[in-house]
Write a protein that holds these residues in place. Structure first.
Motif: not given
Length: 320
Positions: A164-169, A263-268, A287-290
């Motif tokens: 949901d949050t596209l957070c990094r690990s 862990t990056h799989s959730a973001r992608v 939404s992903g903080g880019w």
């Protein structure tokens, strides 16, 4: 930083004077820069310069500042044999950082280095291997196998919150209980205090869907930890009760999803699903903080192709 100053007993007086000046500037910079950079940034610079120094010692090149453009160009060519262009570019950036710290012109913009990097990028594909995406269907399959055990509740909350949050690990493992807030409609918000692109710590807010919030709440209640504590605690006989590490999070993702995931799989995966769902690229970046659209565009290249002018025309012509 003093590792970049070569020692010798026979140097002309002007060269010795330059070495002394460089040493003084680096010492001063280290004092002034205290707290200005994240520990990860400092570790990366130190590691990168160590790679260069090892190469210089092995090949007989001078490792003293200021570095010659031809020397760094040779370094680029050698490193490019088995390293990605992005990694070699980072090495050069770290060397440039040291030059600026010593109040010297950076070596990266010199023609020799610039052209060496350009040649490397042409010789090798610059496309980095993308993490296998954790799409919604993949997440649902993993969640279906979980029970109400503390470990399963924690892992379900971790995977869902990452999606949901596209957070990094690094952002996921830093979450505290108090960073999660509940809204009347059943959704939640996550306060990300610091991220890779927010080193000053201005913070940002991320949306949490109701089903994900329910999993997070279930885990909090099962764990029974307080607001000031880390959200995701280590479990098991050897656990000390502290937060899981980024390495722990990686192991959880691989165990729950498969060895090809990270862990990056959730973001992608979350990014791809948003674009497939018609979310504008700007909203995805938000939404992903880019801070830029570069990575969202890379993650969603396939989805965006379906929204291109050619796709729109095909639909208008009745061919899609």
């Amino acid at each position: 930083m003093d590792q970049m100053i070569s020692k010798s007993v026979a140097r002309p007086s002007d060269e010795l004077a330059l070495l002394e000046a460089v040493a003084h500037r680096l010492d001063r910079y280290q004092r002034l820069a205290q707290g200005a950079f994240s520990p990860n940034t400092l570790r990366a610079i130190k590691a990168d310069t160590a790679v260069f120094q090892a190469w210089a010692a092995e090949t007989g090149h001078s490792g003293a500042l200021p570095l010659a453009g031809d020397t760094v160009a040779a370094f680029v060519a050698d490193m490019g044999e088995d390293r990605k262009p992005a990694t070699v570019s980072r090495y050069v950036s770290s060397l440039d950082h040291l030059h600026r710290a010593a109040e010297l012109p950076p070596v990266g913009p010199t023609n020799a280095v610039r052209l060496a990097l350009r040649t490397l990028r042409r010789d090798k594909s610059t496309a980095q291997k993308q993490a296998k995406p954790m799409r919604r269907a993949v997440l649902e399959t993993a969640l279906a196998d979980m029970t109400n055990s503390p470990k399963d509740l924690r892992d379900a909350a971790l995977l869902s919150l990452g999606y949901d949050t596209l957070c990094r690990s690094s952002e996921l493992v830093a979450i505290r209980v108090q960073d999660v807030t509940r809204h009347p409609d059943g959704s939640g918000r996550l306060y990300v205090a610091r991220s890779k692109t927010d080193q000053e710590g201005a913070g940002s807010w991320r949306y949490i869907a109701p089903d994900t919030l329910a999993r997070v709440v279930a885990w909090i209640e099962a764990a029974g930890h307080d607001e000031g504590e880390p959200l995701f605690l280590s479990l098991g006989p050897a656990a000390k009760g502290g937060a899981i590490s980024a390495r722990d999070a990686l192991r959880i993702f691989k165990a729950r999803l498969g060895v090809d995931y990270s862990t990056h799989s959730a973001r992608v995966g979350g990014a791809k699903d948003q674009l497939d769902g018609g979310v504008p690229i700007g909203k995805l970046a938000e939404s992903g903080g880019w801070k830029s659209l570069t990575m969202p565009l890379r993650y969603g290249a396939d989805a965006l192709a379906g929204q291109s002018g050619a796709a729109m025309l095909a639909q208008k012509q009745g061919r899609a």
